[in-house]
Design a protein around this motif. Structure first.
Motif, PDB file in Angstrom:
ATOM      1  N   THR A   1       0.816  -1.216   0.000  1.00 46.54           N
ATOM      2  CA  THR A   1       0.000   0.000   0.000  1.00 46.54           C
ATOM      3  C   THR A   1       0.847   1.263   0.000  1.00 46.54           C
ATOM      4  O   THR A   1       0.320   2.356   0.010  1.00 46.54           O
TER       5      THR A   1
ATOM      6  N   ALA B   1      -1.879   4.206 -11.392  1.00 43.46           N
ATOM      7  CA  ALA B   1      -3.279   4.378 -10.988  1.00 43.46           C
ATOM      8  C   ALA B   1      -4.110   4.591 -12.244  1.00 43.46           C
ATOM      9  O   ALA B   1      -3.712   5.351 -13.134  1.00 43.46           O
TER      10      ALA B   1
ATOM     11  N   THR C   1      -3.268   0.559  -9.043  1.00 43.01           N
ATOM     12  CA  THR C   1      -4.315   1.128  -8.203  1.00 43.01           C
ATOM     13  C   THR C   1      -5.520   1.451  -9.074  1.00 43.01           C
ATOM     14  O   THR C   1      -5.365   2.063 -10.142  1.00 43.01           O
TER      15      THR C   1
ATOM     16  N   ARG D   1      -4.374  -2.202  -5.129  1.00 45.74           N
ATOM     17  CA  ARG D   1      -5.193  -1.352  -4.258  1.00 45.74           C
ATOM     18  C   ARG D   1      -6.426  -0.918  -5.030  1.00 45.74           C
ATOM     19  O   ARG D   1      -6.343  -0.590  -6.209  1.00 45.74           O
TER      20      ARG D   1
ATOM     21  N   PHE E   1      -6.174   7.804  -1.933  1.00 44.74           N
ATOM     22  CA  PHE E   1      -5.050   7.777  -2.867  1.00 44.74           C
ATOM     23  C   PHE E   1      -4.189   9.027  -2.708  1.00 44.74           C
ATOM     24  O   PHE E   1      -2.949   8.934  -2.617  1.00 44.74           O
TER      25      PHE E   1
END
Length: 209
Positions: free
Chosen positions: A3, A140, A165, A193, A200
């Motif tokens: 994480t 992400a 992510t 994640r 975030f």
């Protein structure tokens, strides 16, 4: 820890933030509108983009779908999702429909990728080359559709060794709560994640300290 992010190694990919999907005059807007409202997708995307830009060390990549007249007429094998797009002439190249939606559009310094014609952005553009050039290891991914392009790209990114992510709020897919729940199950399988925008951005701040 999975994480944690490493400063200078995070990138943000934004998928199909175009008028076709996000403007009330777009041909696909009506299928997303209920979820945009329920999830606050547009506001979440605005917060995500603004927050990332404030941090300055996270490159932003934009990808969009577009099809030419030749695409619509010449493909021999047309999948179900492409049949829906082709029959309705969605994402027509060089039109207002495939321009980026105001408020979510690229700015100078962002990377605008070549159009992707199928679902997986990594497979159909030079995104991986662009990520490697900038040292991005943590990717992400936000945008639409969460059950199509976002999930397909997330799966490939995971398989190619990126930390992935995805989001609970800066995302949407047609179909309401049942589809959303299935989307979250799928994204949790292929992502490292799955978080909200606020979490975030807080993680980016933690990495910067």
């Amino acid at each position: 820890m999975a994480t944690d992010y490493e400063r200078g190694r995070v990138g943000l990919l934004l998928v199909d933030l175009v008028n076709e999907n996000f403007s009330e005059d777009g041909n696909a807007y009506s299928i997303y509108a209920p979820e945009f409202e329920r999830l606050g997708t547009i506001d979440s995307l605005k917060k995500l983009i603004a927050g990332v830009r404030q941090r300055k060390d996270v490159p932003v990549f934009y990808s969009r779908t577009s099809f030419t007249d030749e695409d619509y007429s010449s493909w021999k094998h047309v999948s179900g999702i492409h049949r829906q797009m082709f029959d309705n002439r969605l994402f027509q190249a060089d039109t207002w429909n495939t321009e980026f939606y105001p408020g979510l559009a690229p700015r100078p310094g962002d990377v605008v990728l070549p159009p992707h014609k199928s679902l997986d952005v990594l497979h159909h553009t030079d995104l991986e080359f662009q990520l490697r050039q900038r040292g991005v290891e943590y990717l992400a991914i936000a945008g639409v559709s969460g059950i199509m392009a976002v999930e397909s790209t997330a799966r490939t990114a995971m398989e190619r060794g990126f930390h992935v992510t995805t989001f609970t709020d800066a995302i949407a897919a047609p179909g309401g709560l049942v589809t959303y729940q299935a989307m979250m199950r799928g994204l949790n399988m292929v992502s490292h994640r799955v978080v909200g925008v606020d979490d975030f951005l807080a993680s980016l701040d933690k990495a910067a300290r």
